[in-house]
Structure formats: C-alpha cells, structure tokens
Write a protein that holds these residues in place. Structure first.
Motif, mmCIF file in Angstrom:
data_model
loop_
_atom_site.group_PDB
_atom_site.id
_atom_site.type_symbol
_atom_site.label_atom_id
_atom_site.label_comp_id
_atom_site.label_asym_id
_atom_site.label_seq_id
_atom_site.Cartn_x
_atom_site.Cartn_y
_atom_site.Cartn_z
ATOM 1 N N LYS A 17 0.834 -1.197 0.000
ATOM 2 C CA LYS A 17 0.000 0.000 0.000
ATOM 3 C C LYS A 17 0.869 1.248 0.000
ATOM 4 O O LYS A 17 0.572 2.233 -0.690
ATOM 5 N N GLU A 18 1.977 1.184 0.753
ATOM 6 C CA GLU A 18 2.904 2.315 0.820
ATOM 7 C C GLU A 18 3.569 2.556 -0.540
ATOM 8 O O GLU A 18 3.763 3.707 -0.946
ATOM 9 N N ASP A 19 3.920 1.466 -1.224
ATOM 10 C CA ASP A 19 4.506 1.589 -2.565
ATOM 11 C C ASP A 19 3.534 2.288 -3.511
ATOM 12 O O ASP A 19 3.917 3.191 -4.272
ATOM 13 N N LEU A 20 2.281 1.870 -3.471
ATOM 14 C CA LEU A 20 1.265 2.434 -4.364
ATOM 15 C C LEU A 20 1.053 3.916 -4.089
ATOM 16 O O LEU A 20 0.926 4.722 -5.021
ATOM 17 N N GLN A 21 1.027 4.263 -2.813
ATOM 18 C CA GLN A 21 0.855 5.673 -2.451
ATOM 19 C C GLN A 21 2.042 6.506 -2.919
ATOM 20 O O GLN A 21 1.879 7.616 -3.452
ATOM 21 N N ALA A 22 3.252 5.968 -2.725
ATOM 22 C CA ALA A 22 4.458 6.684 -3.145
ATOM 23 C C ALA A 22 4.477 6.875 -4.659
ATOM 24 O O ALA A 22 4.846 7.952 -5.162
ATOM 25 N N LEU A 23 4.068 5.866 -5.403
ATOM 26 C CA LEU A 23 4.047 5.960 -6.857
ATOM 27 C C LEU A 23 3.010 6.971 -7.333
ATOM 28 O O LEU A 23 3.250 7.726 -8.286
ATOM 29 N N GLU A 24 1.871 6.994 -6.687
ATOM 30 C CA GLU A 24 0.829 7.929 -7.082
ATOM 31 C C GLU A 24 1.259 9.376 -6.857
ATOM 32 O O GLU A 24 1.025 10.261 -7.692
ATOM 33 N N LEU A 25 1.901 9.625 -5.713
ATOM 34 C CA LEU A 25 2.399 10.969 -5.435
ATOM 35 C C LEU A 25 3.507 11.345 -6.422
ATOM 36 O O LEU A 25 3.574 12.488 -6.903
ATOM 37 N N ALA A 26 4.390 10.380 -6.728
ATOM 38 C CA ALA A 26 5.469 10.626 -7.693
ATOM 39 C C ALA A 26 4.894 10.918 -9.075
ATOM 40 O O ALA A 26 5.419 11.764 -9.822
ATOM 41 N N PHE A 27 3.811 10.219 -9.436
ATOM 42 C CA PHE A 27 3.168 10.467 -10.730
ATOM 43 C C PHE A 27 2.739 11.925 -10.837
ATOM 44 O O PHE A 27 2.975 12.587 -11.862
ATOM 45 N N LYS A 28 2.121 12.444 -9.801
ATOM 46 C CA LYS A 28 1.639 13.828 -9.835
ATOM 47 C C LYS A 28 2.807 14.818 -9.932
ATOM 48 O O LYS A 28 2.745 15.794 -10.686
ATOM 49 N N ARG A 29 3.876 14.547 -9.183
ATOM 50 C CA ARG A 29 5.041 15.441 -9.244
ATOM 51 C C ARG A 29 5.653 15.444 -10.650
ATOM 52 O O ARG A 29 6.026 16.489 -11.189
ATOM 53 N N CYS A 30 5.745 14.243 -11.224
ATOM 54 C CA CYS A 30 6.334 14.140 -12.563
ATOM 55 C C CYS A 30 5.418 14.728 -13.627
ATOM 56 O O CYS A 30 5.880 15.376 -14.584
ATOM 57 N N ALA A 31 4.122 14.518 -13.481
ATOM 58 C CA ALA A 31 3.171 15.108 -14.428
ATOM 59 C C ALA A 31 3.271 16.627 -14.395
ATOM 60 O O ALA A 31 3.199 17.299 -15.443
ATOM 61 N N ARG A 32 3.430 17.174 -13.199
ATOM 62 C CA ARG A 32 3.637 18.623 -13.064
ATOM 63 C C ARG A 32 4.857 19.059 -13.854
ATOM 64 O O ARG A 32 4.821 20.059 -14.590
ATOM 65 N N ARG A 33 5.958 18.333 -13.720
ATOM 66 C CA ARG A 33 7.182 18.687 -14.440
ATOM 67 C C ARG A 33 6.976 18.599 -15.948
ATOM 68 O O ARG A 33 7.516 19.404 -16.715
ATOM 69 N N ILE A 34 6.238 17.592 -16.387
ATOM 70 C CA ILE A 34 5.972 17.426 -17.819
ATOM 71 C C ILE A 34 5.221 18.635 -18.366
ATOM 72 O O ILE A 34 5.583 19.192 -19.416
ATOM 73 N N ILE A 35 4.186 19.049 -17.657
ATOM 74 C CA ILE A 35 3.386 20.201 -18.104
ATOM 75 C C ILE A 35 4.224 21.477 -18.080
ATOM 76 O O ILE A 35 4.258 22.245 -19.049
ATOM 77 N N LEU A 36 4.929 21.692 -16.973
ATOM 78 C CA LEU A 36 5.723 22.914 -16.844
ATOM 79 C C LEU A 36 6.834 22.980 -17.894
ATOM 80 O O LEU A 36 7.019 24.012 -18.555
ATOM 81 N N SER A 37 7.578 21.908 -18.050
ATOM 82 C CA SER A 37 8.729 21.936 -18.960
ATOM 83 C C SER A 37 8.303 22.199 -20.395
ATOM 84 O O SER A 37 8.933 22.991 -21.113
ATOM 85 N N THR A 38 7.246 21.548 -20.849
ATOM 86 C CA THR A 38 6.826 21.717 -22.239
ATOM 87 C C THR A 38 6.189 23.087 -22.483
ATOM 88 O O THR A 38 6.452 23.731 -23.506
ATOM 89 N N THR A 39 5.371 23.540 -21.547
ATOM 90 C CA THR A 39 4.740 24.858 -21.733
ATOM 91 C C THR A 39 5.773 25.977 -21.640
ATOM 92 O O THR A 39 5.734 26.935 -22.419
ATOM 93 N N LEU A 40 6.723 25.853 -20.709
ATOM 94 C CA LEU A 40 7.780 26.859 -20.615
ATOM 95 C C LEU A 40 8.621 26.900 -21.888
ATOM 96 O O LEU A 40 9.039 27.964 -22.338
ATOM 97 N N ALA A 41 8.871 25.740 -22.469
ATOM 98 C CA ALA A 41 9.658 25.670 -23.707
ATOM 99 C C ALA A 41 8.836 26.073 -24.921
ATOM 100 O O ALA A 41 9.390 26.436 -25.964
ATOM 101 N N GLY A 42 7.509 25.959 -24.801
ATOM 102 C CA GLY A 42 6.648 26.273 -25.934
ATOM 103 C C GLY A 42 6.576 25.166 -26.957
ATOM 104 O O GLY A 42 6.061 25.361 -28.064
ATOM 105 N N SER A 43 7.100 23.994 -26.611
ATOM 106 C CA SER A 43 7.065 22.849 -27.522
ATOM 107 C C SER A 43 7.382 21.588 -26.739
ATOM 108 O O SER A 43 7.839 21.646 -25.594
ATOM 109 N N GLY A 44 7.163 20.464 -27.374
ATOM 110 C CA GLY A 44 7.463 19.191 -26.715
ATOM 111 C C GLY A 44 6.328 18.203 -26.883
ATOM 112 O O GLY A 44 5.359 18.439 -27.608
#
Length: 648
Positions: free
Chosen positions: A13-40
C-alpha cells in the motif's frame, strides 16, 4: 527515491501511495517543462509515466554513478517523451529539478527535445523512431559477452512498431538469445496522425508473437500489473524463457489530465499557458507557479554540464604486418579478411570474452569474414539481410569495450544506412565500417550496386574518419592501424584484384617499414611538371598513366591519398606548388575528392590548374576496365589529360 523490491509478490500500500504521489510530481514537471519551452511531447510522456516510475524503481541503476558497468540499461526508443524521462530521472535523484525546467529545449542545453546521453541516466540518443530496440540489442549482447547478469529494458511507442527495423531487431534478439532484454510498449493507440489503426493498421501482439518473443499484456497505468509483469519477465516465468519478452501496456494518451486524455493533438504540442494552469490545478498544484518559472527562465543561464558518454576503452594487441609480393594476385578485401583473422588470433583468446567482434549481412564470403568466423564463431554475428538493424546494433556494441567491424557492400554500408550511421555518430560510437565493392569497380553488378557517392555522403558525418587503401599491402597497414584507433572510422575498397603498388625498384611501396599516418599522403612517384592525385582502385591506373608520361619524357608526381579524412593538408600544399593537378577517382565527380580539393585550394588561396576525372553519373553493367575507359579513367586518357593540362 522509490525502491521497489522485486522479491515481493506485489506492491505494498505504501509503494502504491508513493508511486501515485510521484506520478503527480512528474506530471507537473511534464506540463511545466513543455509549456515553458513552448514545444514538446506531453501526451506520450504522460501515457508512459506509470511504466517509467515502476521501471526505475526496479532497475539496478545508480544516480550517483550512472555509468557503472554493472548497471541495468534503460533505452528510451521513442525519444520524444523526453519530458517524461527527464521528470522521472529527476524524481530518482539523477539531477535537480530546476535546471531541467529552466533549460529544457534551449540552445546549448543538455536537456534536448529528444533524449540525449548528455543527461545522466540516458543510455542512447534517440528520436528517429525504430532504432532504440537495435541499440538495446547491442547492449544486451554486450552484457552477455562480458558474462554479466544485468538486464536491458527498452521502452517503445506503439506507432514505431510500424518501422521495418523493429522487426529486424526482434529477429536478431531471438537468434542471439537475448533473454536479458525486456521491452515495454506504450500502447496508447494514438500517433501524430491520429488512431494508429487508421494511420497504418497492424496487429502488434500477433507480430511480436510471430517473431517468437514472449508477450505479457497489461494495463499500463496499473502499478501492480506493471510490477508483476516486470517481475515475471525478469524471473523468466514465461512460455519461452530463452527468448526476449515484450510487455504490451494498454495506456491512455495524456493520462492524468482529464482534457488531455485520448486527444492526439497533445502528442506533439505543448499546452498553452491557460490550459497548462488548468492542468496544474487539476493535479493539485498552484497554477501561478507557471508565471514565476516563466519569468525566472528569461534570465536563467544554461549551466547544467553535459555528461560525458565516451565508449569504453578496449586494449588491442596489433599483429605484425602481412606483406604481399608484387607477384601476388589478390584483392584488398581478401587482405582485409586476412588482417581481421590475425587480429582475432591475437585478441580473441580461449575462455575469455572476445575483444573483437564482426558483423555482416549475408555477405560473409564476399567481405572475406569467413576466416574470422571460423576462428571466433562466438564473436561473429550473421545478421541476415537486415542492414538497418545491423548498423545500429554494431554501433551500440562498439561503445561497450569491444572493437567492432561491420562489413558489407558500399551501397548497403553507406547509402542504405546513412541515418543509422548518423545516429551512431551522435551517440559517439567507435565503429569500424569496412566496406567492400565500392565504385564502378563493382562492374557487372550494374549501377544499383555501384556505390559512387560514398564520399559525398560520409563527409556529412563529422566524426567519421575515411581511409581508402590503394592495394592489399596498404589495406593490411590500415586495418591494423584502425584496430588501435579510437572513434568511428570508414575503410573502403573495391571488388577487383589490384596490382601491388611498387617503388621504382620493383619492391612493394607499402612494405614492412611503411607506417600509415592519418592526414598524410603517399608520394608514390616524384616529378616536377604536375601531380596526379588519386586513391583506392584508381591508384594503379594512375601509375600506368605515370609510366606513359615518363616514356614521353614528361615527369610528374603521383600522390596517393588514402587518408581522405583527415585530409593530408601539408602534402596538398606541396602539390599546389606544381600547379598542374589531375584528380583521378572511381567516384561521382560532383561529390568526390576532387571537389573537396578544389575547395581546399580555394580556401587556402592557392592557384592551381585543376582537372577532375571521375564518373559523371551512373554507369552501365560491364567489365570495370571497360567502364573506366568509357568514363575516361583509363591510363591513356589520364596521361593525355595531364599532358594537355601542362601544355595549355
């Protein structure tokens, strides 16, 4: 950093929770990096994200020492998902978040739009789809040759399964027993053009099974299913444990952001700022962070260091030269085969991993690799008529501490696989491409097999050195030289038997005392009325022309340029002093050595009278001597051209 225990039956259960939180952090980076770059490419990054998080949690990788030799390898074949890959590498501590977000897709940055080895944790520069699996095959075979127990994971897109090279790689992986290779396919069913079943219909699962791979089908967003599939593949709990395994993961393009899901437009387009803020808010983050980072990025200077990714070194024992007498009737390719065998005898020792590897494509006899194969069968890889894969897998192997020779005909080694060689160059491989059957010297096989454009193509690969020997003796010297030389090198030769080039006293010019030096030419004959410059097959034709001129009392020099790149600049400057220069080559004139020399003399401010003899286009099928005569490359016309130039 998430660490997942492969010895457990399932994730906690702890693994699943950690992965879910990591998913959100990484998704944030994906959105930020591509929008800041204007492409991707945010859509595919999000659909692959769950797999990437579990994979890096299982794989044997070390963020503090990303290049340690006993690591597992993770190859990202669909390199456009770099925002997802960089986000996960950041999550696992390979580098801090800030330089990634500030430098993504900026000029001079390590964080390129498609994954590059300049970023720690990236194993292969990809982006041209279909080549990543071939590179992964090379890494997996290298691990086996070294006797290591590590694994290679290759993440692929579903659209790139349309590439022919992918099927080539699948076959090769089965033939050479790559049970340490595991592929994960992001099966989101969308590509740039839309639904993959409409862009180019195919039955992916059935095609993979048809090449004798194991297939595990899962939900690519269910962490537990991803974990169990990887565990099953790693432990070889599959139908054919001796073969590689593919995990076909059903996913959703744009997963995690409601309005992006299953929308192909986000495959290769960044969210505009208003939608990016909406996505951040949906993920649970402050949407105004985008404005702060956008302002910061304006003044941010590129600072993250590019990581080195040089090939592993290999120490080679160089055998003594073989010197062929003037009476010997032999072709350069046979001299290559003999030299390769001698290298193997010195370096591929019993009960030890081989140091020298040889690869060809159904042309073992023609490229004279039979002796090498017989002596080192475990180091020889017959790849069938699969040149695209073989060029890529050879490049990957050459980075792993092996001296790798890839040999086939010129039209296949250069023309057919230019893009693969281009990617090898970008990946800083150390491949030795030894190509036979160059030029119109191929003769009766006709224009489809007469590679008369190889220099013009190879000049575009900045790190490839180019060497073209004049006879079997120089071939032997050059092959022994390149065996101890770092980096990518092309050695080319014709098909026919050629006379041994001799000194004026009749002894071999390239004797046991000769030393091949890159950037240095060979003054075969000396005379002060002009210079005939040539290389390769045409050297003995030019030597006959020299004799014709001498018999007329016209003494010219004969300069053989075996080192095409690097050019022998000092020798060429010396040649310019003679003013009258005729360049003779079995190559298309417009892109050959002659035009290169014309540019060289012009840039150096040297005035010379220059005449270029070569091929003006494709020739017909026929005897090479007859073809050369039709093209004005016979000794008589070479001599007449020089005489006319002198008298002009």
């Amino acid at each position: 950093m998430i660490r997942l225990d492969i010895n457990k039956d399932d994730l906690s259960k702890e693994d699943l929770q950690a992965l879910e939180l990591a998913f959100k952090r990484c998704a944030r980076r994906i959105i930020l990096s591509t929008t800041l770059a204007g492409s991707g490419h945010p859509g595919g990054s999000l659909s692959s994200l769950s797999m990437l998080l579990v994979l890096y949690g299982i794989a044997k990788v070390d963020p503090k020492n990303p290049r340690r030799e006993d690591r597992d390898r993770i190859v990202i074949s669909q390199g456009h998902i770099s925002p997802g890959v960089y986000s996960v590498l950041c999550e696992y501590g390979f580098f801090p978040e800030e330089p990634f977000l500030m430098e993504f897709r900026r000029a001079g940055s390590a964080f390129a739009g498609h994954v590059e080895q300049a970023v720690p944790g990236v194993e292969w520069n990809t982006g041209n789809l279909g080549q990543g699996l071939s590179a992964a095959c090379g890494m997996a075979k290298a691990i086996k040759l070294k006797g290591l127990n590590n694994r290679v994971f290759c993440l692929m897109g579903d659209g790139e399964q349309q590439k022919g090279q992918v099927i080539e790689a699948r076959r090769w992986a089965v033939k050479f027993g790559l049970d340490n290779l595991i592929v994960l396919i992001d099966y989101n069913k969308l590509q740039i053009g839309g639904d993959i079943s409409k862009v180019m219909p195919q039955r992916i699962k059935e095609e993979i099974l048809a090449t004798s791979w194991n297939v595990i089908e899962i939900n690519g967003h269910n962490y537990s299913e991803i974990f169990k599939a990887l565990k099953k593949a790693i432990n070889k709990e599959v139908e054919n444990p001796q073969n590689p395994t593919a995990i076909l993961a059903h996913t959703i393009m744009g997963k995690g952001v409601s309005f992006m899901e299953n929308d192909p437009q986000w495959h290769g387009m960044a969210l505009p700022e208003d939608l990016a803020k909406r996505a951040l808010e949906e993920l649970g983050f402050d949407p105004e962070e985008l404005n702060v980072l956008k302002e910061k990025r304006k003044s941010w200077k590129i600072s993250f260091p590019h990581q080195p990714h040089d090939p592993l070194p290999v120490k080679i024992e160089i055998p003594e030269p073989t010197i062929y007498s003037p009476e010997t009737k032999i072709d350069c390719r046979s001299a290559y085969g003999n030299a390769l065998l001698k290298l193997a005898e010195k370096n591929n020792l019993p009960d030890k991993p081989p140091k020298i590897l040889g690869l060809t494509c159904d042309l073992e006899g023609s490229v004279k690799m039979s002796g090498f194969k017989k002596f080192s069968p475990h180091a020889f890889f017959e790849s069938g008529i699969q040149e695209h894969h073989t060029a890529s897998v050879s490049g990957a192997l050459s980075k792993e501490g092996f001296l790798v020779f890839f040999s086939t005909f010129g039209v296949f080694a250069v023309d057919e696989v230019y893009n693969q060689m281009r990617l090898n160059s970008l990946n800083k491989t150390a491949l030795k491409v030894v190509s036979t059957h160059l030029g119109a010297d191929v003769g009766e096989d006709g224009p489809t097999h007469q590679c008369i454009d190889y220099l013009g193509i190879l000049f575009n690969l900045p790190d490839f050195e180019i060497y073209i020997p004049a006879d079997p003796n120089q071939t032997d010297h050059i092959i022994r030289f390149v065996a101890g030389r770092h980096g990518n090198i092309f050695v080319g030769m014709g098909r026919s038997k050629v006379p041994i080039i001799t000194k004026e006293d009749g002894t071999p010019y390239f004797d046991k005392n000769y030393r091949f030096i890159p950037g240095k030419a060979d003054w075969i004959r000396l005379g002060n009325k002009g210079v005939i410059i040539t290389y390769g097959t045409m050297c003995h034709y030019a030597l006959f022309a020299w004799e014709i001129l001498k018999n007329k009392g016209i003494e010219v020099s004969l300069l053989n340029i075996a080192s095409i790149k690097p050019l022998p600049e000092e020798d060429l400057l010396k040649a310019s002093e003679f003013k009258n220069i005729v360049v003779v080559e079995d190559h298309y004139v417009e892109t050959g050595l002659g035009t290169k020399l014309a540019s060289f003399f012009a840039l150096k401010g040297k005035f010379v009278k220059l005449k270029l003899l070569g091929l003006n286009g494709p020739t017909s099928s026929g005897n090479p001597k007859e073809l050369f005569k039709l093209a004005g490359l016979d000794p008589e016309n070479i001599a007449k051209t020089m005489e006319d130039l002198i008298n002009a």
